[in-house]
Scaffold this active site. Structure first.
Site, PDB file in Angstrom:
ATOM      1  N   ALA A   1       1.276   4.325  -2.048  1.00 22.11           N
ATOM      2  CA  ALA A   1       1.150   5.730  -2.472  1.00 22.11           C
ATOM      3  C   ALA A   1       1.023   6.666  -1.262  1.00 22.11           C
ATOM      4  O   ALA A   1       0.423   6.273  -0.268  1.00 22.11           O
ATOM      5  CB  ALA A   1      -0.072   5.889  -3.372  1.00 22.11           C
TER       6      ALA A   1
ATOM      7  N   CYS B   1       0.892  -1.178   0.000  1.00 22.02           N
ATOM      8  CA  CYS B   1       0.000   0.000   0.000  1.00 22.02           C
ATOM      9  C   CYS B   1       0.919   1.213   0.000  1.00 22.02           C
ATOM     10  O   CYS B   1       1.207   1.770   1.054  1.00 22.02           O
ATOM     11  CB  CYS B   1      -0.876   0.030   1.250  1.00 22.02           C
ATOM     12  SG  CYS B   1      -1.951  -1.396   1.416  1.00 22.02           S
TER      13      CYS B   1
ATOM     14  N   ASP C   1      -4.873  -4.253  -6.349  1.00 20.33           N
ATOM     15  CA  ASP C   1      -5.551  -4.354  -5.056  1.00 20.33           C
ATOM     16  C   ASP C   1      -4.752  -5.342  -4.192  1.00 20.33           C
ATOM     17  O   ASP C   1      -4.581  -6.500  -4.585  1.00 20.33           O
ATOM     18  CB  ASP C   1      -6.985  -4.862  -5.299  1.00 20.33           C
ATOM     19  CG  ASP C   1      -7.791  -4.942  -4.019  1.00 20.33           C
ATOM     20  OD1 ASP C   1      -7.191  -4.987  -2.933  1.00 20.33           O
ATOM     21  OD2 ASP C   1      -9.035  -4.965  -4.131  1.00 20.33           O
TER      22      ASP C   1
ATOM     23  N   CYS D   1      -0.862   4.598  10.824  1.00 20.27           N
ATOM     24  CA  CYS D   1      -0.738   5.903  11.486  1.00 20.27           C
ATOM     25  C   CYS D   1      -1.959   6.076  12.391  1.00 20.27           C
ATOM     26  O   CYS D   1      -2.628   7.106  12.334  1.00 20.27           O
ATOM     27  CB  CYS D   1      -0.602   7.031  10.481  1.00 20.27           C
ATOM     28  SG  CYS D   1      -1.983   7.179   9.356  1.00 20.27           S
TER      29      CYS D   1
ATOM     30  N   ASP E   1      -0.454   0.160  -5.299  1.00 20.84           N
ATOM     31  CA  ASP E   1      -1.572   0.905  -4.713  1.00 20.84           C
ATOM     32  C   ASP E   1      -2.829   0.593  -5.511  1.00 20.84           C
ATOM     33  O   ASP E   1      -2.752   0.212  -6.680  1.00 20.84           O
ATOM     34  CB  ASP E   1      -1.321   2.416  -4.689  1.00 20.84           C
ATOM     35  CG  ASP E   1      -2.088   3.084  -3.539  1.00 20.84           C
ATOM     36  OD1 ASP E   1      -1.533   3.227  -2.434  1.00 20.84           O
ATOM     37  OD2 ASP E   1      -3.282   3.424  -3.740  1.00 20.84           O
TER      38      ASP E   1
ATOM     39  N   ASP F   1       1.877  -1.044   4.929  1.00 21.07           N
ATOM     40  CA  ASP F   1       1.597   0.240   5.592  1.00 21.07           C
ATOM     41  C   ASP F   1       0.105   0.472   5.354  1.00 21.07           C
ATOM     42  O   ASP F   1      -0.292   1.159   4.422  1.00 21.07           O
ATOM     43  CB  ASP F   1       2.468   1.333   4.967  1.00 21.07           C
ATOM     44  CG  ASP F   1       2.363   2.658   5.704  1.00 21.07           C
ATOM     45  OD1 ASP F   1       2.211   2.638   6.949  1.00 21.07           O
ATOM     46  OD2 ASP F   1       2.417   3.713   5.049  1.00 21.07           O
TER      47      ASP F   1
ATOM     48  N   GLY G   1       4.215   7.101  -1.838  1.00 24.06           N
ATOM     49  CA  GLY G   1       5.557   6.589  -2.075  1.00 24.06           C
ATOM     50  C   GLY G   1       6.608   7.039  -1.082  1.00 24.06           C
ATOM     51  O   GLY G   1       7.806   6.841  -1.311  1.00 24.06           O
ATOM     52  N   GLY G   2       6.188   7.619   0.031  1.00 20.31           N
ATOM     53  CA  GLY G   2       7.148   8.090   1.044  1.00 20.31           C
ATOM     54  C   GLY G   2       8.080   6.970   1.504  1.00 20.31           C
ATOM     55  O   GLY G   2       9.306   7.135   1.531  1.00 20.31           O
TER      56      GLY G   2
HETATM   57  C1  LIG Z   1      -1.229   4.758   4.739  1.00 16.94           C
HETATM   58  S1  LIG Z   1      -1.371   5.034   3.062  1.00 16.94           S
HETATM   59  C2  LIG Z   1       0.213   4.565   2.473  1.00 16.94           C
HETATM   60  C3  LIG Z   1       1.277   5.597   2.648  1.00 16.94           C
HETATM   61  C4  LIG Z   1       2.571   5.191   1.969  1.00 16.94           C
HETATM   62  N1  LIG Z   1       3.035   3.901   2.423  1.00 16.94           N
HETATM   63  C5  LIG Z   1       3.663   6.206   2.148  1.00 16.94           C
HETATM   64  O1  LIG Z   1       4.533   6.051   3.002  1.00 16.94           O
HETATM   65  O2  LIG Z   1       3.692   7.193   1.391  1.00 16.94           O
HETATM   66  C6  LIG Z   1      -2.324   3.681   2.557  1.00 16.94           C
HETATM   67  C7  LIG Z   1      -2.440   3.534   1.046  1.00 16.94           C
HETATM   68  O3  LIG Z   1      -3.147   2.303   0.815  1.00 16.94           O
HETATM   69  C8  LIG Z   1      -3.863   2.445  -0.385  1.00 16.94           C
HETATM   70  N2  LIG Z   1      -4.856   1.354  -0.391  1.00 16.94           N
HETATM   71  C9  LIG Z   1      -6.064   1.299   0.210  1.00 16.94           C
HETATM   72  N3  LIG Z   1      -6.645   0.117  -0.006  1.00 16.94           N
HETATM   73  C10 LIG Z   1      -5.777  -0.609  -0.760  1.00 16.94           C
HETATM   74  C11 LIG Z   1      -5.798  -1.918  -1.312  1.00 16.94           C
HETATM   75  N4  LIG Z   1      -6.839  -2.717  -1.130  1.00 16.94           N
HETATM   76  N5  LIG Z   1      -4.743  -2.319  -2.046  1.00 16.94           N
HETATM   77  C12 LIG Z   1      -3.683  -1.495  -2.238  1.00 16.94           C
HETATM   78  N6  LIG Z   1      -3.601  -0.253  -1.747  1.00 16.94           N
HETATM   79  C13 LIG Z   1      -4.629   0.185  -1.009  1.00 16.94           C
HETATM   80  C14 LIG Z   1      -4.404   3.851  -0.336  1.00 16.94           C
HETATM   81  O4  LIG Z   1      -4.675   4.309  -1.633  1.00 16.94           O
HETATM   82  C15 LIG Z   1      -3.245   4.610   0.339  1.00 16.94           C
HETATM   83  O5  LIG Z   1      -2.441   5.216  -0.641  1.00 16.94           O
END
Ligand SMILES: C[S@@+](CC[C@H](N)C(=O)[O-])C[C@H]1O[C@@H](n2cnc3c(N)ncnc32)[C@H](O)[C@@H]1O
Length: 432
Positions: free
Chosen positions: A252, A250, A301, A373, A274, A320, A254-255
């Site tokens: 985006a 997960c 997904d 978080c 993502d 994450d 991308g941090g």
């Molecule tokens: C907490 S954020 C991730 C932050 C990222 N790791 C960073 O450090 O920049 C969670 C991410 O999970 C994605 N997300 C939500 N459901 C998902 C799924 N079923 N599969 C993949 N990504 C998912 C969201 O779009 C979101 O960008």
């Protein structure tokens, strides 16, 4: 448009229409030619009024009683009382005048009368509230169910600490791109720009005082990235090694993926997944800006990872997870009013489905890091129990936490252990 008018517009959009405060504020600042004082006042009025909404309503309740007041008028009154109670420099008459100027003719008399009474008679003391949990809820403006949840999951003092942290102005951190240049060289460039900074407990992490590094050429040329310090700890705990195959399921915007790639010296492979197409572009842009080629953004997904990837094919897997976000309330204060207990249960279902797939990708001897978080045991500690109960071949790995002074458990709920960093949860497991 005057600053209070702009602030009121954003407060109305956030509290009445579900907009996000941080996005609207950034957008507004970028679209207008405000000076630093204007930006400071706008930020203060906007965040303060949203952050203390419930406290301000308590103070106003004496003066409004059960009169029907429109949402707009209520927000004008809240913003005025915020200035009276929490800001020093604004005289009472200026607060009243500005509030009346924001009000339509028909209601000017009402707003004027309420605020004159507030100024004359003062505000209700919070000590009138006998129940300490209810008092904490009103005093720090957190819905009662949330304060009760934290009191039950931890204890009253911890709940109080969490609520207080959520009302503190967030710290700004940046990550130095140590793949691109040596630390001393990047620091020299930062000093040349006269940006105030402090070093942190992580080599590549710096704390910024007020300055916005994202506007500088250092950011655009990829010498730095904006990222909270807790978020940097996640990649540290994952401990990627050069040449490894890693998946951030997960990822985006991308941090963490970009941090991982930097730590690996842009070797090996970082698959950055993502579910949202528009967010894949963000990962691509950050990777490009930071000069990283080993990152492969992928639209997928995470509940279906094994349709694309072989089982046991990654050295390290990072989950994450999407979460309730209760650890970043100080950055997005409306979160606390918008969440319902049922939202938390829904997100837990999704987290379990992601974990069930992600865990299959970990090689023998490989590492799984789970992070959020948020601060909610059902999404954090209980999720680790879920993983370990279901997968006997995984065990907690305390080593990376010990190295970072984060205890011996193999997981850590960060509340205030890292100065100024966001509330975060991180767990690390190895596959036997
Ligand atoms: C907490 S954020 C991730 C932050 C990222 N790791 C960073 O450090 O920049 C969670 C991410 O999970 C994605 N997300 C939500 N459901 C998902 C799924 N079923 N599969 C993949 N990504 C998912 C969201 O779009 C979101 O960008």
């Amino acid at each position: 448009m005057k600053i209070r008018e702009v602030a009121l517009q954003i407060i109305n959009q956030v509290l009445n229409e579900g907009a996000y405060s941080n996005l609207l504020l950034n957008e507004t600042i970028n679209q207008n030619d405000f000076n630093q004082n204007d930006i400071g006042l706008l930020t203060e009025l906007l965040y303060g009024t949203i952050q203390y909404k419930m406290t301000l309503d308590y103070y106003l309740s004496n003066y409004i009683g059960d009169k029907k007041v429109s949402k707009n008028i209520r927000n004008i009154l809240r913003m005025a009382v915020y200035q009276k109670v929490y800001l020093d420099k604004i005289p009472d008459h200026a607060i009243i005048n500005e509030a009346v100027n924001l009000t339509k003719k028909k209601y000017k008399g009402f707003v004027n009368a309420v605020l004159r009474n507030v100024m004359r008679q003062g505000i209700r003391p919070l000590t009138e509230i006998e129940d300490k949990v209810i008092r904490l809820s009103i005093e720090t403006s957190h819905p009662l169910w949330l304060v009760k949840m934290w009191t039950k999951q931890y204890d009253f003092d911890t709940a109080k600490k969490i609520c207080m942290i959520n009302n503190i102005k967030p710290y700004q951190f940046a990550r130095l791109n140590l793949f691109k240049d040596k630390k001393e060289n990047i620091i020299k460039r930062i000093e040349e720009l006269k940006i105030n900074y402090h070093l942190t407990s992580i080599d590549e992490g710096i704390y910024l005082q007020n300055d916005n590094i994202a506007n500088t050429h250092l950011y655009h040329k990829g010498y730095v990235n904006v990222q909270d310090l807790s978020s940097m700890y996640v990649s540290k705990i994952l401990s990627p090694k050069k040449g490894e195959r890693i998946i951030d399921v997960c990822s985006a915007p991308g941090g963490k993926s970009t941090h991982i790639a930097e730590m690996m010296g842009d070797t090996g492979e970082v698959i950055a997944c993502d579910i949202h197409e528009h967010k894949i572009k963000l990962i691509e842009n950050h990777s490009k800006r930071l000069g990283l080629k080993c990152i492969k953004p992928m639209l997928i997904d995470a509940r279906k990872l094994t349709t694309k990837f072989l089982e046991e094919s990654f050295d390290r897997v990072l989950v994450d997870a999407p979460c309730s976000g209760l650890g970043v309330i100080r950055r997005k204060p409306e979160i606390k009013y918008n969440k319902k207990p049922s939202d938390l249960d829904e997100i837990i279902k999704m987290q379990k489905e992601i974990i069930d797939e992600a865990i299959k990708l970990v090689k023998k001897g490989g590492v799984l890091v789970y992070s959020t978080c948020t601060i909610n045991k059902k999404e954090n500690e209980k999720m680790i129990d879920y993983i370990l109960d279901k997968n006997q071949r995984f065990e907690l790995n305390p080593l990376p936490f010990q190295k970072l002074n984060l205890g011996n458990e193999g997981y850590c709920q960060i509340i205030d252990q890292i100065m100024g960093a966001d509330i975060f949860f991180i767990a690390c497991m190895v596959k036997k």
